[in-house]
Write a protein that holds these residues in place. Structure first.
Motif: not given
Length: 120
Positions: A24-25, A69-71, A84-89, A112-116
């Motif tokens: 997590y970065a 959003r992804r790479a 990349r997180a959707q709510t915390q870019p 899903e994990c990042l959203d949690r």
């Protein structure tokens, strides 16, 4: 909260055998904040991984209309997936896996994990 984040990262890594790193970065700081407990990557390598994520996902200011959003990068040894997180870019998950892996499923579950993590 850090213990809960490690639990989420460990659960994601366990679902995908061959995944050696789930981190997590904070992209704005260019820093890995937490890794899965079995991560064997040293701090220098984690810093390089985060730098690669910043380059590929984009770090403010970004070129174009919106940051990626992804790479995904890969070679004969494995892949690195950055989400990349959707709510915390400025926050992202960095996943490194070796061998055969379902990248589509890993990407979906990484989101899903990042959203949690970011919504708690």
């Amino acid at each position: 909260m850090a213990n809960k984040v490690v639990e989420y990262l460990d659960a994601l890594a366990d679902r995908f055998p061959g995944t050696s790193v789930v981190a997590y970065a904070d992209l704005s700081a260019g820093m890995v904040l937490v890794t899965n407990s079995a991560c064997g990557m040293d701090r220098s390598a984690l810093d390089q991984l985060c730098e690669q994520a910043c380059t590929l996902l984009g770090k403010a200011p970004v070129l174009g209309d919106a940051p990626a959003r992804r790479a995904l990068v890969g070679d004969q040894d494995g892949i690195a997936l950055f989400v990349r997180a959707q709510t915390q870019p400025d926050e992202a998950l960095l996943c490194v896996a070796e061998g055969a892996i379902d990248v589509t499923a890993l990407g979906r579950e990484a989101v899903e994990c990042l959203d949690r993590i970011t919504n708690e």
